[in-house]
Scaffold this motif. Structure first.
Motif, PDB file in Angstrom:
ATOM      1  N   GLY A 282       0.857  -1.118   0.064  1.00 54.83           N
ATOM      2  CA  GLY A 282      -0.201  -0.035  -0.113  1.00 54.83           C
ATOM      3  C   GLY A 282       0.873   1.264  -0.113  1.00 54.83           C
ATOM      4  O   GLY A 282       0.441   2.294  -0.880  1.00 54.83           O
TER       5      GLY A 282
ATOM      6  N   MET B 179      -4.577  -0.943   2.382  1.00 52.88           N
ATOM      7  CA  MET B 179      -3.941  -0.204   1.315  1.00 52.88           C
ATOM      8  C   MET B 179      -4.232   1.272   1.120  1.00 52.88           C
ATOM      9  O   MET B 179      -3.549   2.205   0.672  1.00 52.88           O
ATOM     10  CB  MET B 179      -3.873  -1.123  -0.009  1.00 52.88           C
ATOM     11  CG  MET B 179      -2.839  -2.372   0.075  1.00 52.88           C
ATOM     12  SD  MET B 179      -3.070  -3.018  -1.596  1.00 52.88           S
ATOM     13  CE  MET B 179      -2.409  -1.778  -2.640  1.00 52.88           C
ATOM     14  N   SER B 180      -5.533   1.548   1.331  1.00 47.83           N
ATOM     15  CA  SER B 180      -5.886   2.641   0.968  1.00 47.83           C
ATOM     16  C   SER B 180      -5.531   3.726   1.985  1.00 47.83           C
ATOM     17  O   SER B 180      -5.400   3.442   3.356  1.00 47.83           O
ATOM     18  CB  SER B 180      -7.540   2.833   0.977  1.00 47.83           C
ATOM     19  OG  SER B 180      -8.017   2.011  -0.043  1.00 47.83           O
TER      20      SER B 180
END
Length: 374
Positions: free
Chosen positions: A35, A341-342
């Motif tokens: 990420g 990841m975001s």
């Protein structure tokens, strides 16, 4: 340094420091690293994104460590207060919450918080506590009470309106209800009733929610308007090919065609730059995350722990499936981040809290099994 009982301080502190489940911690760390690499490319034109995310990761690991030290028995005692607090905050949002973009989702308590995030964990915690109390006495009225406990916060969140989060909270509760032993026949009947009620759901949906469904069916009916973002996202995923265009070489992302490229649509950036090969590696990591969570659930020491661990694991699955599905144009866009990841602090704290719960269940379950063998 030695304590009064003669044991070194480090030896005394070891059980409280070495609390992470190694396989789970490694998988989460790998996802966070992937990420960060993707965020460094997606947020290249936005200074401070990577630094902010590193701070968020540190806070998430701190929360994970704290929760991993909390035994499941203590979590049971916190279930009702956490649920009651979450519902009270949702009511406060409905009465005098902060409005942004036409939605009333935030509460100002010195800092702005989004109480619906709390319910993603408080909901399965509450239902796991409830079914633990009902174990061995499962009757239809127990499931009716559970459905009511689920409907109250889900309805309050849907009114904000925040249909995406309401569906996630509903899914978290449904996982607990299903894992508690609900009959397959009842599940099939409920699914059929849900399909039959779709026309009613369409009637009560907001205009922007209907537009998302219509855009899913045919994004090209308004290619420069409502369908623009999803079309550009699908172009990015398709243009990545087998091996991708290479890190920082994604044209769709860097020419700013992809919306919310550091948050909800970061999967499109990853797909364009790392291609099908990268996507397969990413999916393997998520499958390993789900496998480890289910392994912890199966080996949990109590019914409460099994329900909670199973629900948390399936929440991870739902996040990943819904995010990848909406970015790929398979399901409507509902604003769900890609787990670990975001970019974002609140969602990462919630995910870290879930990871801490799994590690606590694994750690204390192992201690119970070791004591039983002894």
């Amino acid at each position: 340094m030695r304590l009064a009982d003669g044991r070194p301080l480090l030896q005394r502190m070891r059980p409280y420091v070495m609390v992470f489940d190694a396989p789970l911690a490694i998988i989460i760390t790998l996802l966070l690293c992937v990420g960060l690499v993707t965020l460094a490319s997606a947020g290249m034109a936005i200074p401070g994104k990577v630094e902010d995310q590193l701070r968020n990761i540190l806070f998430a690991f701190l929360i994970m460590w704290i929760v991993a030290n909390v035994p499941p028995q203590a979590m049971m005692r916190l279930a009702v207060p956490a649920y009651a607090l979450g519902v009270a905050l949702l009511l406060a949002v409905a009465l005098f919450g902060v409005v942004k973009g036409g939605s009333r989702r935030w509460l100002n308590v010195g800092v702005q918080i989004q109480p619906s995030e709390l319910m993603k964990i408080a909901m399965p915690l509450m239902l796991a506590w409830f079914f633990q109390r009902q174990q061995g006495q499962m009757r239809w009225h127990a499931y009716a009470v559970a459905a009511l406990l689920l409907a109250i916060p889900a309805g309050l969140i849907a009114r904000q309106p925040d249909l995406g989060t309401a569906l996630l909270v509903t899914a978290a509760g449904c996982y607990v209800i299903f894992l508690s032993g609900l009959s397959w026949k009842v599940m099939v009947g409920l699914a059929a009733a849900g399909c039959a009620s779709l026309p009613l759901l369409w009637a009560v949906m907001h205009d922007y929610q209907r537009e998302r469904v219509l855009t899913l069916i045919d994004p090209y009916h308004d290619p420069l308007g409502k369908g623009f973002h999803i079309i550009q996202s699908m172009i990015a995923i398709g243009s990545g090919g087998f091996a991708g265009k290479g890190w920082t070489h994604g044209t769709q992302a860097h020419l700013e065609f992809i919306p919310e490229r550091t948050t909800d649509f970061i999967f499109a950036v990853f797909s364009e730059e790392f291609g099908l090969t990268g996507n397969l590696v990413l999916m393997v990591l998520y499958l390993l995350l789900i496998w480890r969570g289910l392994h912890i659930a199966v080996n949990a020491a109590t019914f409460f722990s099994r329900l909670l661990a199973g629900a948390v694991t399936m929440i991870y699955f739902t996040y990943a499936f819904v995010n990848m599905g909406m970015v790929s144009g398979i399901i409507p866009v509902v604003g769900v981040p890609l787990p670990f990841m975001s970019y974002g602090g609140t969602a990462l704290m919630t995910l870290g809290l879930g990871g801490g719960i799994l590690m606590s269940i694994q750690r204390h379950g192992r201690a119970v099994r070791s004591g039983a063998r002894a």
